[in-house]
Motif scaffolding. Structure first.
Motif, PDB file in Angstrom:
ATOM      1  N   ASP B 337       0.848  -1.201   0.000  1.00  9.02           N
ATOM      2  CA  ASP B 337       0.000   0.000   0.000  1.00  9.02           C
ATOM      3  C   ASP B 337       0.882   1.248   0.000  1.00  9.02           C
ATOM      4  O   ASP B 337       1.889   1.296   0.716  1.00  9.02           O
ATOM      5  CB  ASP B 337      -0.898   0.028   1.246  1.00  9.02           C
ATOM      6  N   ALA B 338       0.458   2.263  -0.754  1.00  9.09           N
ATOM      7  CA  ALA B 338       1.283   3.458  -0.925  1.00  9.09           C
ATOM      8  C   ALA B 338       1.702   4.068   0.417  1.00  9.09           C
ATOM      9  O   ALA B 338       2.803   4.617   0.550  1.00  9.09           O
ATOM     10  CB  ALA B 338       0.529   4.484  -1.769  1.00  9.09           C
ATOM     11  N   ALA B 339       0.848   3.956   1.436  1.00  9.16           N
ATOM     12  CA  ALA B 339       1.153   4.566   2.743  1.00  9.16           C
ATOM     13  C   ALA B 339       2.390   3.964   3.398  1.00  9.16           C
ATOM     14  O   ALA B 339       2.998   4.584   4.278  1.00  9.16           O
ATOM     15  CB  ALA B 339      -0.051   4.407   3.665  1.00  9.16           C
ATOM     16  N   HIS B 340       2.754   2.751   3.005  1.00  3.42           N
ATOM     17  CA  HIS B 340       3.901   2.088   3.637  1.00  3.42           C
ATOM     18  C   HIS B 340       5.038   1.834   2.651  1.00  3.42           C
ATOM     19  O   HIS B 340       5.940   1.053   2.933  1.00  3.42           O
ATOM     20  CB  HIS B 340       3.454   0.754   4.243  1.00  3.42           C
ATOM     21  N   ALA B 341       4.978   2.498   1.493  1.00  2.03           N
ATOM     22  CA  ALA B 341       5.904   2.158   0.417  1.00  2.03           C
ATOM     23  C   ALA B 341       7.164   3.021   0.383  1.00  2.03           C
ATOM     24  O   ALA B 341       8.102   2.711  -0.352  1.00  2.03           O
ATOM     25  CB  ALA B 341       5.186   2.252  -0.932  1.00  2.03           C
ATOM     26  N   ALA B 342       7.210   4.080   1.190  1.00  2.00           N
ATOM     27  CA  ALA B 342       8.384   4.959   1.128  1.00  2.00           C
ATOM     28  C   ALA B 342       9.599   4.255   1.735  1.00  2.00           C
ATOM     29  O   ALA B 342       9.487   3.607   2.774  1.00  2.00           O
ATOM     30  CB  ALA B 342       8.111   6.249   1.884  1.00  2.00           C
ATOM     31  N   PRO B 343      10.764   4.404   1.065  1.00  2.00           N
ATOM     32  CA  PRO B 343      11.976   3.808   1.636  1.00  2.00           C
ATOM     33  C   PRO B 343      12.170   4.299   3.073  1.00  2.00           C
ATOM     34  O   PRO B 343      11.973   5.481   3.361  1.00  2.00           O
ATOM     35  CB  PRO B 343      13.081   4.322   0.719  1.00  2.00           C
ATOM     36  N   GLY B 344      12.510   3.377   3.948  1.00  2.00           N
ATOM     37  CA  GLY B 344      12.747   3.741   5.333  1.00  2.00           C
ATOM     38  C   GLY B 344      11.529   3.640   6.218  1.00  2.00           C
ATOM     39  O   GLY B 344      11.627   3.833   7.438  1.00  2.00           O
ATOM     40  N   THR B 345      10.343   3.367   5.625  1.00  2.00           N
ATOM     41  CA  THR B 345       9.132   3.201   6.433  1.00  2.00           C
ATOM     42  C   THR B 345       9.393   2.160   7.522  1.00  2.00           C
ATOM     43  O   THR B 345       9.921   1.088   7.243  1.00  2.00           O
ATOM     44  CB  THR B 345       7.953   2.722   5.550  1.00  2.00           C
ATOM     45  N   SER B 346       9.029   2.507   8.749  1.00  2.00           N
ATOM     46  CA  SER B 346       9.349   1.584   9.834  1.00  2.00           C
ATOM     47  C   SER B 346       8.155   0.677  10.152  1.00  2.00           C
ATOM     48  O   SER B 346       7.029   0.953   9.759  1.00  2.00           O
ATOM     49  CB  SER B 346       9.740   2.369  11.086  1.00  2.00           C
ATOM     50  N   GLY B 347       8.460  -0.388  10.827  1.00  2.00           N
ATOM     51  CA  GLY B 347       7.414  -1.277  11.327  1.00  2.00           C
ATOM     52  C   GLY B 347       6.860  -2.251  10.309  1.00  2.00           C
ATOM     53  O   GLY B 347       5.809  -2.841  10.534  1.00  2.00           O
ATOM     54  N   VAL B 348       7.552  -2.389   9.176  1.00  5.51           N
ATOM     55  CA  VAL B 348       7.067  -3.299   8.136  1.00  5.51           C
ATOM     56  C   VAL B 348       7.632  -4.697   8.374  1.00  5.51           C
ATOM     57  O   VAL B 348       8.828  -4.864   8.633  1.00  5.51           O
ATOM     58  CB  VAL B 348       7.458  -2.782   6.736  1.00  5.51           C
ATOM     59  N   GLY B 349       6.768  -5.689   8.296  1.00  2.76           N
ATOM     60  CA  GLY B 349       7.196  -7.064   8.486  1.00  2.76           C
ATOM     61  C   GLY B 349       6.659  -7.969   7.406  1.00  2.76           C
ATOM     62  O   GLY B 349       5.837  -7.561   6.580  1.00  2.76           O
ATOM     63  N   VAL B 350       7.170  -9.187   7.371  1.00  2.00           N
ATOM     64  CA  VAL B 350       6.629 -10.211   6.476  1.00  2.00           C
ATOM     65  C   VAL B 350       6.223 -11.398   7.345  1.00  2.00           C
ATOM     66  O   VAL B 350       6.962 -11.796   8.254  1.00  2.00           O
ATOM     67  CB  VAL B 350       7.657 -10.652   5.412  1.00  2.00           C
ATOM     68  N   ASP B 351       5.028 -11.908   7.065  1.00  2.00           N
ATOM     69  CA  ASP B 351       4.524 -13.072   7.794  1.00  2.00           C
ATOM     70  C   ASP B 351       5.195 -14.323   7.227  1.00  2.00           C
ATOM     71  O   ASP B 351       4.870 -14.756   6.129  1.00  2.00           O
ATOM     72  CB  ASP B 351       3.006 -13.136   7.625  1.00  2.00           C
ATOM     73  N   ILE B 352       6.165 -14.842   7.979  1.00  2.00           N
ATOM     74  CA  ILE B 352       6.865 -16.041   7.520  1.00  2.00           C
ATOM     75  C   ILE B 352       6.399 -17.222   8.364  1.00  2.00           C
ATOM     76  O   ILE B 352       6.813 -17.386   9.505  1.00  2.00           O
ATOM     77  CB  ILE B 352       8.389 -15.845   7.576  1.00  2.00           C
ATOM     78  N   ARG B 353       5.489 -17.950   7.810  1.00  2.00           N
ATOM     79  CA  ARG B 353       4.924 -19.129   8.474  1.00  2.00           C
ATOM     80  C   ARG B 353       4.490 -18.805   9.905  1.00  2.00           C
ATOM     81  O   ARG B 353       4.802 -19.526  10.833  1.00  2.00           O
ATOM     82  CB  ARG B 353       5.910 -20.295   8.418  1.00  2.00           C
ATOM     83  N   GLY B 354       3.806 -17.670  10.047  1.00  2.00           N
ATOM     84  CA  GLY B 354       3.198 -17.355  11.329  1.00  2.00           C
ATOM     85  C   GLY B 354       3.931 -16.324  12.170  1.00  2.00           C
ATOM     86  O   GLY B 354       3.325 -15.695  13.028  1.00  2.00           O
ATOM     87  N   THR B 355       5.223 -16.124  11.933  1.00  2.00           N
ATOM     88  CA  THR B 355       5.914 -15.088  12.701  1.00  2.00           C
ATOM     89  C   THR B 355       6.171 -13.876  11.809  1.00  2.00           C
ATOM     90  O   THR B 355       6.466 -14.015  10.614  1.00  2.00           O
ATOM     91  CB  THR B 355       7.259 -15.590  13.270  1.00  2.00           C
ATOM     92  N   HIS B 356       6.051 -12.699  12.403  1.00  2.00           N
ATOM     93  CA  HIS B 356       6.238 -11.470  11.637  1.00  2.00           C
ATOM     94  C   HIS B 356       7.686 -11.032  11.751  1.00  2.00           C
ATOM     95  O   HIS B 356       8.112 -10.510  12.778  1.00  2.00           O
ATOM     96  CB  HIS B 356       5.286 -10.383  12.144  1.00  2.00           C
ATOM     97  N   GLU B 357       8.431 -11.243  10.693  1.00  2.00           N
ATOM     98  CA  GLU B 357       9.857 -10.902  10.692  1.00  2.00           C
ATOM     99  C   GLU B 357      10.029  -9.467  10.198  1.00  2.00           C
ATOM    100  O   GLU B 357       9.372  -9.060   9.235  1.00  2.00           O
ATOM    101  CB  GLU B 357      10.621 -11.851   9.770  1.00  2.00           C
ATOM    102  N   PRO B 358      10.919  -8.697  10.831  1.00  2.00           N
ATOM    103  CA  PRO B 358      11.080  -7.296  10.427  1.00  2.00           C
ATOM    104  C   PRO B 358      11.840  -7.123   9.100  1.00  2.00           C
ATOM    105  O   PRO B 358      12.802  -7.839   8.828  1.00  2.00           O
ATOM    106  CB  PRO B 358      11.909  -6.707  11.578  1.00  2.00           C
TER     107      PRO B 358
END
Lengths: 126, 371
Positions: B337-358
């Motif tokens: 989403d555009a709101a989280h797309a700027a380089p350096g946006t903090s707090g973004v994670g990926v759900d890797i098999r249930g855990t949110h990795e930074p």
């Protein structure tokens, strides 16, 4: 590809050493390491974990995929290989020695572990 | 029809080199010969040799060949000079991307379109249909070519030792007919690795001879055979989209951040124009999800289809992910989403098999070669 004679093997491509003082070492075979490709992340069972023969106890991630790690025996984990956690490529470069994964105090082992020759037959032609 | 995978002219050679083969779009292709990481690093620092014979070549000839392409594709092919090449898309009537293509202008009235292996038939069918009523011929040339790529900083030297062609005069995204190691070839300065390199289109019966000549010429400078696995990590580091991952029929070029390939200013109508004009307007007023780079802080690898999360909410999806040999960390491309797309946006994670990795949001590409 040579599989050390003194080890025994599971159909899921783990190897198991003879237990010394009740503790056996577990790793994955060279065949499995080759099939995975370069291993980049290893999640190993931790000291104190109970593992069950034939059940998932960790995962190995390579460039292309994630594979579950199964335990060839049941028992309690007494050591996991920090060198592999720090440098997962050891699984590829030295699967039967430096690339061992964990040590387990064996409570029970299934009766279907294979000899080196039987394992070589299982993987022949693949 | 048989379901047996198709074999390239180099199949026996790959097997003799000990390649691990894999099914790819109906072809049996080399995945890797040894360590994919070593192959990747060789292409970045020395050179790698690829068999890309699965790519789909389609030739267009005739007085109105250029008109067919201007009508069938979103690019302005009229402006491509003879000897040059252009990256473009072929879209559906609704604007969805059917494939991304490279079009080589071989002559005033002769073009070669190179489609992805998985889309070769779709593109052939679309071009054939769209050429109806024009004075032009669309020819399926998939069996007419083997394609060998030599990529990496040593590739100009390697190729120069085997050809009299003017490589210095051959710019990026250009191609000329010539002879390499005594074999007639279309020599193109294109590739999919982020490195300088060449793609050589030759008759299949010459493929083995050419591969062996290149291998010998590259012996002293570290050339290695390289498989599809490292091709994928190389293109990912270079931020290059892959059809089926970053590009699909459910996205228009504007949704994929590639609106610049659509040339509304060209003369006449083209397939998808109305839908693409609407997509361009939508993108301007209400920015769609943006394609960004993600760099892992940890060591777990995001894969295509994994959710991008912020504060427990799904804000995007990973389209490609792999451990990056060059960065030494897992990387991914993702639509966010555009709101989280700027380089350096903090707090973004990926759900890797249930855990949110930074993950850190970065601008693409991850890697750009020094020129």
């Amino acid at each position: 590809m040579s599989n050390p004679q003194q080890l025994r093997y599971s159909k899921e491509h783990e190897w198991l050493s003879d237990a010394e003082g009740g503790v056996a070492t577990v790793g994955i075979t060279e065949f499995a390491a080759n099939a995975l490709g370069d291993v980049v992340y290893a999640q190993l069972p931790e000291v104190g974990d109970t593992v069950t023969a034939g059940e998932t106890c960790g995962e190995l991630e390579s460039t292309k995929s994630v594979s579950d790690l199964y335990s060839p025996v049941s028992g309690e984990v007494v050591e996991s290989n920090q060198d592999v956690v720090d440098n997962p490529a050891l699984v590829n470069t030295d699967p039967f020695e430096g690339g061992w994964l964990f040590k387990v105090r064996v409570a029970q082992e299934p009766g279907d572990l294979l000899s080196a020759d039987e394992y070589a037959k299982l993987t022949a032609g693949n | 029809m048989s379901n047996a995978p198709r074999l390239t002219a180099l199949d026996a050679l790959h097997r003799s080199l000990g390649a691990t083969m894999t099914d790819f779009a109906g072809w049996d292709m080399p995945l890797r010969y040894g360590s994919e990481r070593d192959e990747h690093n060789a292409v970045r620092t020395k050179a790698g040799l690829f068999d890309l014979s699965h790519m789909g070549e389609i030739t267009l000839t005739g007085p109105e060949a250029v008109k067919v392409l201007d009508y069938a594709l979103v690019g302005n092919i009229s402006t491509v000079g003879v000897g040059r090449a252009r990256y473009t898309h072929i879209c559906q009537e609704d604007g969805g991307i059917l494939d991304d293509l490279i079009v080589y202008r071989l002559g005033e009235t002769e073009f070669m379109v190179v489609a992805n292996a998985s889309n070769a038939q779709v593109v052939l069918d679309a071009l054939t249909e769209r050429a109806a009523g024009f004075d032009a011929e669309v020819r399926d040339d998939r069996d007419a070519y083997a394609l060998i790529a030599v990529q990496g900083p040593q590739s100009p030297g390697i190729l120069a030792s085997l050809t009299d062609a003017d490589l210095d005069g051959l710019k990026y995204y250009a191609g000329l007919p010539g002879t390499v190691a005594g074999v007639p070839a279309l020599i193109a300065r294109t590739g999919y690795t982020g490195e300088d390199g060449f793609e050589l289109f030759v008759a299949p019966e010459h493929a083995v001879e050419l591969w062996q000549a290149l291998t010998k010429a590259g012996e002293g400078v570290g050339l290695v055979p390289a498989g599809l696995s490292c091709r994928d990590t190389l293109r990912l580091e270079a931020g290059m989209p892959l059809y089926g991952h970053e590009l699909t029929t459910s996205l228009t070029p504007f949704d994929a951040g590639l609106g610049r390939v659509v040339k509304f200013e060209k003369e006449g109508d083209f397939v998808g124009r109305a839908a693409l004009e609407a997509a361009a307007e939508r993108a301007a007023t209400n920015p769609p999800r943006k394609l960004v780079g993600l760099v892992a802080e940890g060591r777990r690898v995001p894969r295509a289809g994994f959710s991008v999360v912020v504060g427990g909410q799904v804000v995007g999806e990973v389209t490609s992910g792999a451990p990056s040999p060059t960065l030494g960390k897992p990387i991914a491309m993702a639509y966010v989403d555009a709101a989280h797309a700027a380089p350096g946006t903090s707090g973004v994670g990926v759900d890797i098999r249930g855990t949110h990795e930074p993950y850190e949001v970065v601008a693409l590409p991850f890697y750009k070669r020094q020129k």
